[in-house]
Design an enzyme around this catalytic site. Structure first.
Site, PDB file in Angstrom:
ATOM      1  CG  ASP A   1      -0.199  -0.574   8.416  1.00 54.95           C
ATOM      2  OD1 ASP A   1       0.048  -1.639   9.005  1.00 54.95           O
ATOM      3  OD2 ASP A   1       0.656   0.107   7.836  1.00 54.95           O
TER       4      ASP A   1
ATOM      5  CE  LYS B   1       0.829   1.237   4.499  1.00 55.34           C
ATOM      6  NZ  LYS B   1       1.718   2.339   4.802  1.00 55.34           N
TER       7      LYS B   1
HETATM    8  O1  C5P Z   1       0.551  -0.630  15.290  1.00 59.38           O
HETATM    9  P1  C5P Z   1       1.956  -0.842  14.829  1.00 59.38           P
HETATM   10  O2  C5P Z   1       2.591  -2.067  15.457  1.00 59.38           O
HETATM   11  O3  C5P Z   1       2.082  -0.862  13.358  1.00 59.38           O
HETATM   12  O4  C5P Z   1       2.787   0.428  15.331  1.00 59.38           O
HETATM   13  C1  C5P Z   1       4.184   0.459  15.440  1.00 59.38           C
HETATM   14  C2  C5P Z   1       4.597   1.658  16.285  1.00 59.38           C
HETATM   15  O5  C5P Z   1       4.276   2.874  15.597  1.00 59.38           O
HETATM   16  C3  C5P Z   1       3.856   1.767  17.610  1.00 59.38           C
HETATM   17  O6  C5P Z   1       4.512   1.084  18.622  1.00 59.38           O
HETATM   18  C4  C5P Z   1       3.835   3.259  17.871  1.00 59.38           C
HETATM   19  O7  C5P Z   1       5.078   3.655  18.412  1.00 59.38           O
HETATM   20  C5  C5P Z   1       3.761   3.865  16.486  1.00 59.38           C
HETATM   21  N1  C5P Z   1       2.396   4.248  16.066  1.00 59.38           N
HETATM   22  C6  C5P Z   1       1.831   5.397  16.577  1.00 59.38           C
HETATM   23  N2  C5P Z   1       0.574   5.796  16.171  1.00 59.38           N
HETATM   24  C7  C5P Z   1      -0.090   5.090  15.249  1.00 59.38           C
HETATM   25  C8  C5P Z   1       0.472   3.910  14.678  1.00 59.38           C
HETATM   26  C9  C5P Z   1       1.727   3.522  15.123  1.00 59.38           C
HETATM   27  O8  C5P Z   1       2.446   6.079  17.422  1.00 59.38           O
HETATM   28  N3  C5P Z   1      -1.301   5.513  14.840  1.00 59.38           N
END
Ligand code: C5P
Length: 284
Positions: A138, A13
């Site tokens: 995502d 994406k």
């Molecule tokens: O949800 P995911 O594992 O993809 O997120 C990885 C990191 O990115 C999280 O630990 C966080 O630090 C950051 N993040 C965030 N806000 C979001 C998505 C991700 O701060 N909306």
């Protein structure tokens, strides 16, 4: 009852729009984003196993299975649906790890869908999206793919009508900025809160099918931090000089996309800059 084998292309994406709000009390950031699925993807083959285990092949050895989102997706399904037994997964990896294209998240979403099909669970997409949200911000988008507006952490989705096809070139710089680091650096910069107006003007532009019309509306807040790194500024210059309509960072980087006038321009520019041509994919 099981189906023998399921093959799915796990597509990447881009985020046409990625606006990042302030940090929330849970540490995540409130997002306003437009996800768009790409044709570029990795073929995945899934088989049901009698033994209760998840076997992976094709992943680089540096991703331990317990950290792999595919293993975690299988664990989640096995924990929620007693009919689920083991899973054999093989993949032809081609997307860069941590490149902002959602490769790992897409693999995880495909695993949820494949288990649903292999074990005839008939779990509706809405429930798969909810489970996907537990794996990463995502992952939910990739259950339906196509084009969607994401809010919350990125897991609250509103499906959008398929957009006309746009052609892009993707460049993979060798350097990386981790997602968490990108958010940390972004928090050091004050930035305007996106208005709902941003969204409606964007949606009209994306339906135009004209890269020149769409280009001024593309915006990724992570560029506010990426612009201070050579890997971004040098790649941006290279793409601009090659004649793209717009340079756009993918997710939190480090893949950099160039929006091109048409398919021929994308092929020409890809050769010139050492990138990969691809195009937007209507839906999985
Ligand atoms: O949800 P995911 O594992 O993809 O997120 C990885 C990191 O990115 C999280 O630990 C966080 O630090 C950051 N993040 C965030 N806000 C979001 C998505 C991700 O701060 N909306």
């Amino acid at each position: 009852m099981t189906t023998d084998v399921v093959t799915i292309t796990s597509r990447a994406k881009i985020n046409w729009l990625l606006r990042v709000g302030p940090p929330r009390s849970d540490g995540y950031h409130e997002l306003l984003t437009i996800f768009q699925e790409l044709e570029l993807g990795e073929p995945m083959t899934f088989r049901a196993l009698q033994a209760t285990e998840c076997r992976l092949s094709g992943y680089p050895a540096d991703i331990p299975p317990e950290k792999n989102l595919v293993t975690r997706a299988w664990q989640l399904m096995a924990g929620n649906y007693p009919a689920v037994r083991g899973l054999d997964v093989s993949i032809k990896k081609s997307l860069p790890q941590g490149g902002g294209l959602g490769g790992g998240s897409s693999n995880a979403a495909c695993t949820l869908k494949a288990i649903n099909a292999l074990y005839h669970l008939n779990v509706p997409d809405s429930e798969l999206e909810q489970l996907a949200g537990q794996l990463g911000s995502d992952v939910s988008f990739f259950i339906k793919g196509g084009a969607a507006c994401g809010s919350g952490r990125g897991e609250i989705l509103e499906q959008l009508p398929p957009s006309p096809v746009y052609h892009l070139v993707l460049v993979f710089p060798r350097e990386r900025m981790s997602t968490a680091e990108g958010y940390r650096l972004l928090d050091e910069i004050s930035r305007p809160i996106p208005s709902p107006h941003t969204l409606s003007t964007f949606l009209t532009a994306v339906q135009s099918g004209s890269p020149a019309t769409l280009a001024p509306y593309l915006q990724n807040d992570f560029e506010l931090v990426a612009k201070n790194f050579n890997w971004f500024s040098e790649t941006r210059t290279k793409l601009q000089q090659a004649g793209v309509q717009k340079v756009l960072l993918c997710g939190s980087g480090s893949t950099v996309a160039g929006l091109c006038e048409n398919r021929y321009a994308a092929q020409r520019i890809a050769l010139h800059v050492g990138g990969i041509p691809t195009y937007t994919w209507p839906a999985s």
